[in-house]
Scaffold this motif. Structure first.
Motif, PDB file in Angstrom:
ATOM      1  N   GLY A  13     -46.578  18.044  49.507  1.00 30.67           N
ATOM      2  CA  GLY A  13     -47.881  18.590  49.134  1.00 30.67           C
ATOM      3  C   GLY A  13     -48.732  19.062  50.292  1.00 30.67           C
ATOM      4  O   GLY A  13     -49.836  19.566  50.096  1.00 30.67           O
ATOM      5  N   HIS A  14     -48.224  18.915  51.514  1.00 31.52           N
ATOM      6  CA  HIS A  14     -49.072  19.246  52.659  1.00 31.52           C
ATOM      7  C   HIS A  14     -49.526  20.707  52.656  1.00 31.52           C
ATOM      8  O   HIS A  14     -50.703  21.014  52.844  1.00 31.52           O
ATOM      9  CB  HIS A  14     -48.346  18.928  53.970  1.00 31.52           C
ATOM     10  N   ALA A  15     -48.576  21.610  52.414  1.00 31.36           N
ATOM     11  CA  ALA A  15     -48.927  23.039  52.416  1.00 31.36           C
ATOM     12  C   ALA A  15     -49.990  23.328  51.361  1.00 31.36           C
ATOM     13  O   ALA A  15     -50.926  24.107  51.596  1.00 31.36           O
ATOM     14  CB  ALA A  15     -47.681  23.884  52.153  1.00 31.36           C
ATOM     15  N   TRP A  16     -49.872  22.671  50.211  1.00 27.69           N
ATOM     16  CA  TRP A  16     -50.838  22.932  49.130  1.00 27.69           C
ATOM     17  C   TRP A  16     -52.210  22.392  49.473  1.00 27.69           C
ATOM     18  O   TRP A  16     -53.234  22.963  49.083  1.00 27.69           O
ATOM     19  CB  TRP A  16     -50.316  22.356  47.802  1.00 27.69           C
ATOM     20  N   GLU A  17     -52.228  21.287  50.234  1.00 26.81           N
ATOM     21  CA  GLU A  17     -53.531  20.762  50.680  1.00 26.81           C
ATOM     22  C   GLU A  17     -54.188  21.734  51.648  1.00 26.81           C
ATOM     23  O   GLU A  17     -55.394  21.976  51.580  1.00 26.81           O
ATOM     24  CB  GLU A  17     -53.350  19.413  51.394  1.00 26.81           C
ATOM     25  N   VAL A  18     -53.388  22.283  52.542  1.00 27.31           N
ATOM     26  CA  VAL A  18     -53.932  23.249  53.498  1.00 27.31           C
ATOM     27  C   VAL A  18     -54.493  24.466  52.755  1.00 27.31           C
ATOM     28  O   VAL A  18     -55.586  24.952  53.050  1.00 27.31           O
ATOM     29  CB  VAL A  18     -52.840  23.673  54.511  1.00 27.31           C
ATOM     30  N   GLU A  57     -43.267  27.682  51.662  1.00 32.22           N
ATOM     31  CA  GLU A  57     -42.461  27.829  52.879  1.00 32.22           C
ATOM     32  C   GLU A  57     -43.186  28.662  53.931  1.00 32.22           C
ATOM     33  O   GLU A  57     -43.091  28.399  55.134  1.00 32.22           O
ATOM     34  CB  GLU A  57     -41.119  28.480  52.537  1.00 32.22           C
ATOM     35  N   MET A  58     -43.915  29.679  53.463  1.00 37.69           N
ATOM     36  CA  MET A  58     -44.625  30.513  54.423  1.00 37.69           C
ATOM     37  C   MET A  58     -45.709  29.724  55.138  1.00 37.69           C
ATOM     38  O   MET A  58     -45.867  29.819  56.356  1.00 37.69           O
ATOM     39  CB  MET A  58     -45.231  31.721  53.716  1.00 37.69           C
ATOM     40  N   VAL A  59     -46.413  28.897  54.387  1.00 37.67           N
ATOM     41  CA  VAL A  59     -47.456  28.079  55.007  1.00 37.67           C
ATOM     42  C   VAL A  59     -46.829  27.110  56.005  1.00 37.67           C
ATOM     43  O   VAL A  59     -47.311  26.945  57.128  1.00 37.67           O
ATOM     44  CB  VAL A  59     -48.268  27.325  53.932  1.00 37.67           C
ATOM     45  N   LEU A  60     -45.710  26.489  55.631  1.00 39.12           N
ATOM     46  CA  LEU A  60     -45.048  25.552  56.555  1.00 39.12           C
ATOM     47  C   LEU A  60     -44.578  26.290  57.814  1.00 39.12           C
ATOM     48  O   LEU A  60     -44.692  25.775  58.930  1.00 39.12           O
ATOM     49  CB  LEU A  60     -43.867  24.856  55.865  1.00 39.12           C
ATOM     50  N   ASP A  61     -44.046  27.506  57.636  1.00 41.79           N
ATOM     51  CA  ASP A  61     -43.624  28.293  58.798  1.00 41.79           C
ATOM     52  C   ASP A  61     -44.817  28.600  59.709  1.00 41.79           C
ATOM     53  O   ASP A  61     -44.729  28.487  60.933  1.00 41.79           O
ATOM     54  CB  ASP A  61     -42.971  29.612  58.350  1.00 41.79           C
ATOM     55  N   TRP A  62     -45.920  28.993  59.115  1.00 39.60           N
ATOM     56  CA  TRP A  62     -47.126  29.294  59.911  1.00 39.60           C
ATOM     57  C   TRP A  62     -47.577  28.056  60.678  1.00 39.60           C
ATOM     58  O   TRP A  62     -47.853  28.112  61.873  1.00 39.60           O
ATOM     59  CB  TRP A  62     -48.271  29.749  58.997  1.00 39.60           C
ATOM     60  N   LEU A  63     -47.663  26.926  59.965  1.00 40.31           N
ATOM     61  CA  LEU A  63     -48.157  25.699  60.599  1.00 40.31           C
ATOM     62  C   LEU A  63     -47.225  25.267  61.723  1.00 40.31           C
ATOM     63  O   LEU A  63     -47.675  24.901  62.814  1.00 40.31           O
ATOM     64  CB  LEU A  63     -48.283  24.568  59.568  1.00 40.31           C
TER      65      LEU A  63
END
Ligand code: TRP
Length: 333
Positions: free
Chosen positions: A298-303, A63-69
């Protein structure tokens, strides 16, 4: 001229709030333009205090990665990675611990404070004691030049500098001494109850929540407590509603709400409706991007995997140099 490297990390302990938006994210967006930005999810640091309940760390990492993106942190500009994907951090922390007197860690003010104040969690573990030492490893392992820190984190950075000096003194100039970057005072965002917005106070507006949730929270917000009736003149200077409105509303509109409140021409309920609208409009583009990103499994995990693959080669190189300097590599005498 090469850009300085900025580094900051956040513990994945929940979704980001409007307080993070104005207090951190806007600053991170600027820094990714002017610096080489390294932004990481400090999942090991989340363990130090939450080791008894770790089930949500993975979800909050994502969730943190998605928030950042969604906020505009751009993987093409910033290196976004996860602490635990660079396990050499633990090895470096162990080496740094050799030059670190226990008394330095015992002195860290946030350590004592949190041990005293946080009573619902068991913080008597060594992991929590080592928190600032691990932080020193996070910074040095990627050769961070500057670290944006709030007042409360300054002693951690000072400790990192002392450890780095002692380490370099002992084994050679292996890592740069990081400097604090005191960010422009981010706006202080009031929570729905007027205290500082914080997840732990239960007064937070989450960036990714639904417009309906936001509406319900704003309608329940505290206003000038002395203004009991609509016919009482209010004081917008002490009204959390008005403080929040200033951050997201049109300046002319906000000035008009200020005026009509002081002379008791308008009530708090219509003002709440207006803030709800402005807040949801302000967060609309973020929320739309956030929804789109979340729909890509899986997008956040790819990033994160991509970020780790960018960090790892330099980490491997640095650790090779560190081991050699400490005579713990396989080089034969
Ligand atoms: N202490 C930070 C927090 O409370 C997390 C963190 C871990 C960090 N390591 C860091 C911040 C290194 C900056 C640099 O969220």
């Amino acid at each position: 001229m090469s850009k300085k490297r900025v580094l900051t990390g956040y513990r994945p302990t929940g979704r980001l709030t409007l307080g993070h938006w104005f207090g951190n994210l806007l600053n991170m967006l600027e820094l990714q333009e002017s610096h080489e930005a390294y932004y990481f999810v400090a999942d090991w640091h989340a363990l130090t205090s939450d080791w008894q309940d770790t089930h949500a760390i993975r979800q909050y990492t994502e969730e943190m990665v998605l928030d950042w993106l969604a906020a505009g942190i751009d993987p093409a500009k910033s290196v976004i990675y996860r602490q635990s994907d660079v396990p050499e951090v633990a090895e470096l922390a162990m080496y740094l611990s050799m030059v670190t007197p226990m008394s330095w860690l015992e002195r860290v003010p946030s350590y004592k404070e949190q041990r005293e104040q946080i009573t619902e969690k068991d913080l008597g573990n060594v992991g929590f004691f080592l928190y600032p030492l691990m932080q020193a490893a996070d910074i040095t392992i990627v050769r961070g030049d500057v670290v944006p820190v709030g007042q409360d984190q300054l002693p951690h950075l000072e400790l990192t500098r002392e450890i780095v000096r002692r380490f370099n003194n002992q084994y050679g100039e292996l890592v740069p001494e990081p400097a604090a970057l005191i960010p422009k005072e981010g706006a202080r965002v009031p929570g729905t109850d007027g205290r500082k917005m914080s997840k732990s106070y239960g007064n937070a507006i989450y960036l990714s929540e639904t417009p309906e949730d936001t509406a319900a929270k704003v309608m329940g917000m505290l206003t000038d407590p002395a203004r009991k009736l609509k016919t009482d003149p209010g004081n917008p200077d002490i009204c959390p509603l008005q403080h929040m409105h200033k951050l997201v509303g049109d300046a002319g509109d906000v000035a008009e709400w200020d005026r009509c409140c002081r002379v008791a021409e308008c009530g708090c309920v219509p003002h709440k409706r207006a803030l709800t609208q402005d807040l949801n409009a302000y967060l609309g583009p973020f929320r739309q991007r956030r929804t789109e990103l979340a729909a890509r499994p899986g997008h956040a995990w790819e990033v994160l995997a991509d970020g780790a693959s960018r960090v790892r080669p330099e980490v491997v190189r640095l650790m090779g140099a560190v081991r050699a300097a400490m005579h713990v590599d396989a080089e034969r005498p």
